[in-house]
Scaffold this motif. Sequence first.
Motif, PDB file in Angstrom:
ATOM      1  N   VAL A 125      20.562   3.063  11.251  1.00  9.97           N
ATOM      2  CA  VAL A 125      19.558   1.999  11.374  1.00  9.97           C
ATOM      3  C   VAL A 125      18.241   2.543  10.815  1.00  9.97           C
ATOM      4  CG1 VAL A 125      18.177   0.615  12.969  1.00  9.97           C
ATOM      5  CG2 VAL A 125      20.636   0.907  13.356  1.00  9.97           C
ATOM      6  N   VAL A 126      17.620   1.775   9.958  1.00 13.81           N
ATOM      7  CA  VAL A 126      16.310   2.128   9.415  1.00 13.81           C
ATOM      8  C   VAL A 126      15.308   1.110   9.937  1.00 13.81           C
ATOM      9  CG1 VAL A 126      14.931   2.382   7.318  1.00 13.81           C
ATOM     10  CG2 VAL A 126      17.312   3.148   7.345  1.00 13.81           C
ATOM     11  N   SER A 127      14.231   1.589  10.521  1.00 13.64           N
ATOM     12  CA  SER A 127      13.231   0.667  11.062  1.00 13.64           C
ATOM     13  C   SER A 127      11.838   1.242  10.862  1.00 13.64           C
ATOM     14  CB  SER A 127      13.482   0.398  12.551  1.00 13.64           C
ATOM     15  OG  SER A 127      13.311   1.590  13.311  1.00 13.64           O
ATOM     16  N   GLY A 128      10.857   0.353  10.904  1.00 16.69           N
ATOM     17  CA  GLY A 128       9.476   0.783  10.760  1.00 16.69           C
ATOM     18  C   GLY A 128       8.559  -0.398  10.570  1.00 16.69           C
ATOM     19  N   ARG A 129       7.378  -0.124  10.055  1.00 18.47           N
ATOM     20  CA  ARG A 129       6.390  -1.172   9.817  1.00 18.47           C
ATOM     21  C   ARG A 129       5.737  -0.968   8.453  1.00 18.47           C
ATOM     22  NH1 ARG A 129       2.269  -0.178  14.433  1.00 18.47           N
ATOM     23  NH2 ARG A 129       2.716   1.939  13.701  1.00 18.47           N
ATOM     24  N   PHE A 254      16.700  11.692  10.519  1.00 25.32           N
ATOM     25  CA  PHE A 254      17.694  10.656  10.779  1.00 25.32           C
ATOM     26  C   PHE A 254      18.374  11.065  12.085  1.00 25.32           C
ATOM     27  CE2 PHE A 254      16.484   9.504   6.696  1.00 25.32           C
ATOM     28  CZ  PHE A 254      17.149   8.382   6.237  1.00 25.32           C
ATOM     29  N   THR A 255      17.768  10.662  13.191  1.00 22.87           N
ATOM     30  CA  THR A 255      18.109  11.186  14.506  1.00 22.87           C
ATOM     31  C   THR A 255      19.365  10.525  15.055  1.00 22.87           C
ATOM     32  OG1 THR A 255      15.745  11.488  14.928  1.00 22.87           O
ATOM     33  CG2 THR A 255      17.214  11.591  16.822  1.00 22.87           C
ATOM     34  N   GLU A 256      20.263  11.348  15.584  1.00 28.78           N
ATOM     35  CA  GLU A 256      21.472  10.823  16.218  1.00 28.78           C
ATOM     36  C   GLU A 256      21.102  10.186  17.555  1.00 28.78           C
ATOM     37  OE1 GLU A 256      25.739  10.422  15.785  1.00 28.78           O
ATOM     38  OE2 GLU A 256      24.163  11.119  14.442  1.00 28.78           O
ATOM     39  N   SER A 257      21.516   8.935  17.758  1.00 28.84           N
ATOM     40  CA  SER A 257      21.185   8.211  18.987  1.00 28.84           C
ATOM     41  C   SER A 257      22.461   7.768  19.704  1.00 28.84           C
ATOM     42  CB  SER A 257      20.333   6.987  18.663  1.00 28.84           C
ATOM     43  OG  SER A 257      20.103   6.214  19.830  1.00 28.84           O
ATOM     44  N   ASP A 258      22.472   7.979  21.028  1.00 26.44           N
ATOM     45  CA  ASP A 258      23.559   7.498  21.880  1.00 26.44           C
ATOM     46  C   ASP A 258      23.098   6.338  22.763  1.00 26.44           C
ATOM     47  OD1 ASP A 258      25.709   9.351  21.216  1.00 26.44           O
ATOM     48  OD2 ASP A 258      24.449  10.893  22.133  1.00 26.44           O
ATOM     49  N   ASP A 259      21.949   5.795  22.450  1.00 24.91           N
ATOM     50  CA  ASP A 259      21.357   4.744  23.266  1.00 24.91           C
ATOM     51  C   ASP A 259      22.129   3.441  23.083  1.00 24.91           C
ATOM     52  OD1 ASP A 259      19.688   2.609  24.220  1.00 24.91           O
ATOM     53  OD2 ASP A 259      17.965   3.947  24.141  1.00 24.91           O
ATOM     54  N   GLY A 260      22.869   3.060  24.123  1.00 24.75           N
ATOM     55  CA  GLY A 260      23.682   1.856  24.052  1.00 24.75           C
ATOM     56  C   GLY A 260      22.868   0.590  23.905  1.00 24.75           C
ATOM     57  N   GLN A 261      21.717   0.516  24.593  1.00 17.38           N
ATOM     58  CA  GLN A 261      20.871  -0.676  24.485  1.00 17.38           C
ATOM     59  C   GLN A 261      20.312  -0.822  23.074  1.00 17.38           C
ATOM     60  OE1 GLN A 261      17.948  -0.343  27.636  1.00 17.38           O
ATOM     61  NE2 GLN A 261      19.246  -1.499  29.052  1.00 17.38           N
ATOM     62  N   ASP A 262      19.856   0.304  22.488  1.00 17.07           N
ATOM     63  CA  ASP A 262      19.374   0.250  21.107  1.00 17.07           C
ATOM     64  C   ASP A 262      20.500  -0.150  20.159  1.00 17.07           C
ATOM     65  OD1 ASP A 262      16.713   0.674  21.323  1.00 17.07           O
ATOM     66  OD2 ASP A 262      16.713   2.746  20.609  1.00 17.07           O
ATOM     67  N   ALA A 263      21.683   0.396  20.392  1.00 17.84           N
ATOM     68  CA  ALA A 263      22.825   0.073  19.539  1.00 17.84           C
ATOM     69  C   ALA A 263      23.119  -1.423  19.587  1.00 17.84           C
ATOM     70  CB  ALA A 263      24.045   0.879  19.976  1.00 17.84           C
ATOM     71  N   GLN A 264      23.090  -1.986  20.794  1.00 16.55           N
ATOM     72  CA  GLN A 264      23.344  -3.419  20.940  1.00 16.55           C
ATOM     73  C   GLN A 264      22.255  -4.234  20.265  1.00 16.55           C
ATOM     74  OE1 GLN A 264      23.651  -4.709  25.019  1.00 16.55           O
ATOM     75  NE2 GLN A 264      24.562  -6.671  24.490  1.00 16.55           N
ATOM     76  N   ARG A 265      21.017  -3.789  20.426  1.00 12.83           N
ATOM     77  CA  ARG A 265      19.882  -4.516  19.832  1.00 12.83           C
ATOM     78  C   ARG A 265      19.967  -4.546  18.308  1.00 12.83           C
ATOM     79  NH1 ARG A 265      14.436  -2.684  18.814  1.00 12.83           N
ATOM     80  NH2 ARG A 265      14.976  -0.658  19.721  1.00 12.83           N
ATOM     81  N   PHE A 266      20.442  -3.456  17.719  1.00 13.32           N
ATOM     82  CA  PHE A 266      20.518  -3.382  16.262  1.00 13.32           C
ATOM     83  C   PHE A 266      21.869  -3.825  15.705  1.00 13.32           C
ATOM     84  CE2 PHE A 266      17.112  -0.078  16.877  1.00 13.32           C
ATOM     85  CZ  PHE A 266      16.113  -0.770  16.219  1.00 13.32           C
ATOM     86  N   GLY A 267      22.798  -4.130  16.577  1.00 16.86           N
ATOM     87  CA  GLY A 267      24.099  -4.603  16.118  1.00 16.86           C
ATOM     88  C   GLY A 267      25.001  -3.523  15.578  1.00 16.86           C
ATOM     89  N   VAL A 268      24.902  -2.309  16.159  1.00 13.54           N
ATOM     90  CA  VAL A 268      25.755  -1.203  15.739  1.00 13.54           C
ATOM     91  C   VAL A 268      26.427  -0.618  16.972  1.00 13.54           C
ATOM     92  CG1 VAL A 268      24.324  -0.666  13.735  1.00 13.54           C
ATOM     93  CG2 VAL A 268      23.864   0.488  15.918  1.00 13.54           C
TER      94      VAL A 268
END
Length: 287
Positions: A125-129, A254-268
Amino acid sequence: MDFTVETATDAVVDSFRETKDQRLQQVMESLTRHLHDFVRDIEPTLEEWEEAIDFLTAVGQKCDDTRQEFVLLSDVLGVSMLVETMNGSEEGTESTVLGPFHMTESPSRKLGDSIDLLDAGRTCVVSGRVLAADGTPIAEAELDVWQCNEDGFYDVQQPDVQPPGNGRGLFRTDDEGRFWFRTVVPSHYPIPTDGPVGRLLEATGRHPYRPAHIHSIAHAEGHRPVTTHVFVADSPYLDSDAVFAVKSGLITEFTESDDGQDAQRFGVSAPFAHARFDIVLQSEDPQ
């Protein structure tokens, strides 16, 4: 006046004296002086000069709708980055080379869409402003992104493998200047070596590799556009990019994330890699 080694430069410079465009005249006069000094310095034989002409001819012949060998030549000689650096913004995100693969139009996509059409590789996931120099978010900024796949190839290099537009996307920021999209973590890769530029690198003992990165061009009304990269922090070749484009401020984790809520929010699905960065645009110079 006889055309001699001593008089040659003045004779050619004088031939441009009627040029109406003053900038063009300045360019041609400077080019002539520097080129003549170069020739006097290396003193090429007739055979060597013919070989140089053949090389430039081959560079032009290698260009087509999806391949720009002259851009590649400019890149490996450091000229592209020199021009970018000289024209870069002092307040905004650092600029880098366009590269030879921005040859097709990126398809318009919605925020959160995936630019990976093959569903292969390490999910990212790539995000920013997109921000103004004073930190104000810029709504409706245009962000054009393109990258290679997990094997190091762009869509135009593998038309029988990758669908057109794979790894490419044209996004617009939301009301808070935010962007986000899904993709795969790109790989490091060699620039094309099947042409005259590749033969030049081989002859000079240089490797052709680029560190892993994502390209982007950001536009917004009232601001100067910026062409830049995001480099993967742990990629090989960060210290020896074949086109000299790496700047420390553009290296991103490019940080490895195990955050389930973030994963759901981004659709991954977790785990996934998450790259966060902002792009800062400098205001246009006042007219």
